[in-house]
Design a protein around this motif. Structure first.
Motif, short mmCIF file in Angstrom:
data_model
loop_
_atom_site.label_atom_id
_atom_site.label_comp_id
_atom_site.label_asym_id
_atom_site.label_seq_id
_atom_site.Cartn_x
_atom_site.Cartn_y
_atom_site.Cartn_z
N HIS A 190 -9.38 5.43 -2.72
CA HIS A 190 -9.40 5.62 -1.27
C HIS A 190 -8.05 6.07 -0.71
O HIS A 190 -7.99 6.86 0.22
N HIS A 209 0.83 -1.22 0.00
CA HIS A 209 0.00 0.00 0.00
C HIS A 209 0.86 1.26 0.00
O HIS A 209 0.46 2.28 -0.57
N ILE A 251 -4.69 0.30 0.02
CA ILE A 251 -5.42 0.27 1.30
C ILE A 251 -4.52 -0.33 2.38
O ILE A 251 -4.02 -1.44 2.22
N ALA A 283 -13.52 0.42 1.46
CA ALA A 283 -12.19 -0.17 1.66
C ALA A 283 -12.31 -1.44 2.51
O ALA A 283 -11.64 -2.45 2.24
N HIS A 285 -7.09 -0.33 8.55
CA HIS A 285 -8.53 -0.43 8.31
C HIS A 285 -9.17 -1.56 9.10
O HIS A 285 -10.30 -1.42 9.58
#
Ligand SMILES: Nc1ncnc2c1ncn2[C@@H]1O[C@H](COP(=O)(O)OP(=O)(O)O)[C@@H](O)[C@H]1O
Ligand SMILES: [Mg+2]
Lengths: 267, 352
Positions: A104, A73, B211, B195, B216
């Protein structure tokens, strides 16, 4: 300046050396292909570059910044995006959602702002719009634009896994583009495409390179696509880089011909 | 369209308020209790669905988070004298003895504490593969019971807490269930929620799309634990007495059943299922008691309702593999489409 450089990257799986001291150099704006028989280590090289695997040895530089061992990421955030050989879409989600999700990582609003912004009633949007909703609107516009570009806009509400393979590959490309990459890695983009789609692929890849100012590194078995599109080609065989050069040089390289004749061609 | 949907939502909320107002003064205490339980289980199911359904994690620690919420809320709302009466074996520790807070702050503090505990569990385990979270949360919910059993001067040990102020009423439970519903729904619909769904669908792809998996997952886990504690706090206040045994694994299992029956990844499913299962289990209680048919009395078989319930669950799982709703959600547009398109279909038939 090289946008991507690998310094003798090696990947060992137990006793198997999947990639052996691979030196790769990709210049800004180039289209570079990595070819080689099945199991040669091409996907493994991609996985090291994108952070999915940590190289057993060697280093990777993106924009001269060392990215060895960073998480995927983080590397994506720096501006590298990819597609997968075995398509990895978010299957149960819609075509549009797949692309929206890839925005995102650049979201500026935080979690609380997002939750509260989403509770704000739509009908009051004309008076004042929360920051999150403004950002979401921009993301939607951009996602629509990308789907338009790859020709999937009419299918935006379909489930991703309901698309034929050729279109799923295009959706993966649109999704990768949504992360705003400068370097795009494509793992066998022609696999599963019909002859017409394959023919269009060369133009399509050039088109997105020009439109989005990309550098492209691709793995491909379809020789016509590779020879048409590549500025330079690297050939891997049993993890070893046996040749490097422009399409003409590669086509006339003895070691390459041998490697390809030695095993059954699977393109 | 937007205006219509907003109005429909507001009207529904108003109708719900009218219903609560009516039920509050006209229903008998048994019915009110069931309704309260339905709303509390809605909160519990939604919070678990966020973790297990939407993010695809396997957390088995709900009972533990509920215990944290229930004990915190109870200890912070009980009066000084109530605490003195409860803690007759060993006096309660100094600061807790005199603190008495209103209901809402007590609930929120319970939620925050639980969220903090979730952070402590999640920070090391959510970096690892999925099974570690299951093991860690399962362990946590058992350990927290043992801890609560042994901290005599804080939790009153195995005796538990009695005469917890009965703050819970329909306004609290339905109000908080509605707030939970709205907040979790807007989280799910937001970029963050998408996500989370991406992580559930394919972790490698999600990570490659930028992500941050760990961050998360931790967000989902902490928020889920927060609302689990709110549900626990409400439950303790509804029942009026809590002890460590109440928070055994079976409690987590019940919530998990509700979530699975409703559909992993469907808010609508969790709400429907929470009401159906909670009310259903209460009404099936008849099966456990003896039935007087006038001329003959059939002896009740204790536990029979659980057998029947398990049978029903099996039917649901066999015929609806993904629960009642799968990942589908209710929306006004769908509801209206359903009615209007049906009419159109009929008209066509007549024409043919
Ligand atoms: N995760 C892994 N664990 C063990 N072996 C692997 C793994 N990934 C790839 N390999 C092995 O590494 C070699 C190269 O694979 P791969 O990079 O997928 O080849 P290519 O993409 O060139 O067809 C193969 O022999 C494959 O079986
Ligand atoms: Mg491969």
């Amino acid at each position: 300046m090289a946008i991507l450089k690998t310094d003798a990257i090696t990947m060992k799986f137990g006793g198997l050396t999947a990639v052996n001291e691979f030196n790769l150099n990709v210049e800004q704006g180039e289209i570079v292909a990595v070819i080689g028989p099945n199991g040669a280590g091409k996907t493994t090289a991609f996985n090291m570059i994108t952070g999915v695997y940590r190289p057993t040895e060697g280093h990777i530089y993106f924009d001269d910044k060392k990215i060895t061992g960073l998480k995927p990421h983080t590397i994506t955030k720096y501006g590298m995006a990819r597609t997968f050989q075995n398509i990895r879409l978010f299957k149960e989600l819609s075509v549009l959602e797949n692309v929206v999700i890839a925005n995102h990582l650049h979201l500026k609003t935080n979690l609380i702002q997002a939750i509260l912004g989403n509770t704000y009633p739509d009908i009051l949007d004309v008076l004042w719009m929360p920051k999150y909703k403004r950002e979401e609107k921009k993301i939607l516009e951009k996602s629509h634009m990308l789907l338009e570009k790859v020709g999937l806009i009419d299918l935006k509400d379909e489930k991703a896994n309901s698309l034929p393979y050729g279109l799923q590959r295009k959706l993966e490309i649109a999704r990768a583009l949504a992360t705003n990459p400068r370097l795009l890695l494509l793992d066998e983009p022609a696999a599963g495409m019909n002859p017409k789609e394959t023919n269009d692929l060369t133009n399509f890849i050039r088109q997105i390179r020009d439109d989005f100012n990309l550098t492209i590194l691709l793995i491909e078995h379809h020789m016509q696509v590779v020879m048409d599109i590549s500025d330079r080609i690297y050939v891997l065989d049993y993890g070893i880089n046996i040749a490097e050069g422009n399409p003409y040089e590669i086509q006339n390289n003895d070691r390459v011909i041998q490697a390809y004749l030695g095993v059954a061609e699977d393109a | 369209m937007k205006i219509r949907n907003t109005i429909l939502t507001l009207v529904s909320i108003a109708l719900l308020a009218a219903f609560i107002w009516y039920a509050d003064s006209n229903f008998d205490s048994y019915k009110i209790r069931i309704l309260n339980l339905c709303a509390i289980y809605t909160i519990l199911a939604l919070s678990m669905n966020l973790i297990n359904g939407f993010t695809g994690l396997l957390s088995l620690g709900h009972a533990g988070f509920m215990a944290v919420g229930a004990y915190t809320t109870a200890l912070l709302t009980m009066s000084e004298t109530a605490k003195q009466q409860n803690f007759f074996l060993k006096p309660i520790v100094a600061p807790l003895a005199t603190i008495t807070l209103p209901f809402l702050p007590a609930l929120l503090i319970g939620g925050v504490l639980s969220a903090f505990v979730a952070f402590l569990i999640g920070a090391p385990t959510l970096r690892l593969r999925g099974d570690y979270l299951a093991i860690a949360t399962l362990g946590f919910s058992e350990i927290i019971r043992i801890v609560f059993t042994n901290t005599q001067n804080i939790t009153n040990g195995p005796l538990g807490l009695k005469s917890i102020p009965n703050n819970t009423n329909l306004w609290w439970t339905f109000g908080l269930a509605l707030v939970t519903l709205i907040l979790i729904k807007s989280l799910i619909d937001s970029s963050y929620g998408k996500a989370l769904k991406a992580i559930r669908e394919d972790e490698v792809a999600a990570e490659s799309m930028g992500i941050n998996l760990f961050q998360h997952k931790l967000i989902a886990f902490i928020i889920g634990a927060f609302f689990a504690a709110i549900g626990g706090g409400l439950l303790g206040s509804l029942i009026g007495a809590i002890n460590p045994i109440m928070f055994r694994f079976i409690l987590t299992f019940n919530v998990l059943l509700i979530v699975v029956m409703g559909g992993m990844g469907s808010i609508t499913g969790s709400v429907i299922s929470a009401f159906a299962v909670t009310a259903g289990l209460e009404y099936l209680r008849v099966l456990d008691e003896s039935i007087n048919l006038g001329f003959v009395t059939i002896k009740g078989i204790p536990g029979l309702r659980m057998v029947v319930f398990a049978g029903l669950l099996m039917v649901v799982v066999i015929f609806f593999k993904n629960g009642l709703m799968g990942t589908k959600e209710f929306s006004w547009d769908k509801l209206i489409n359903f009615f209007t398109s049906k009419k159109r279909f009929k008209k066509k038939e007549v024409g043919q």
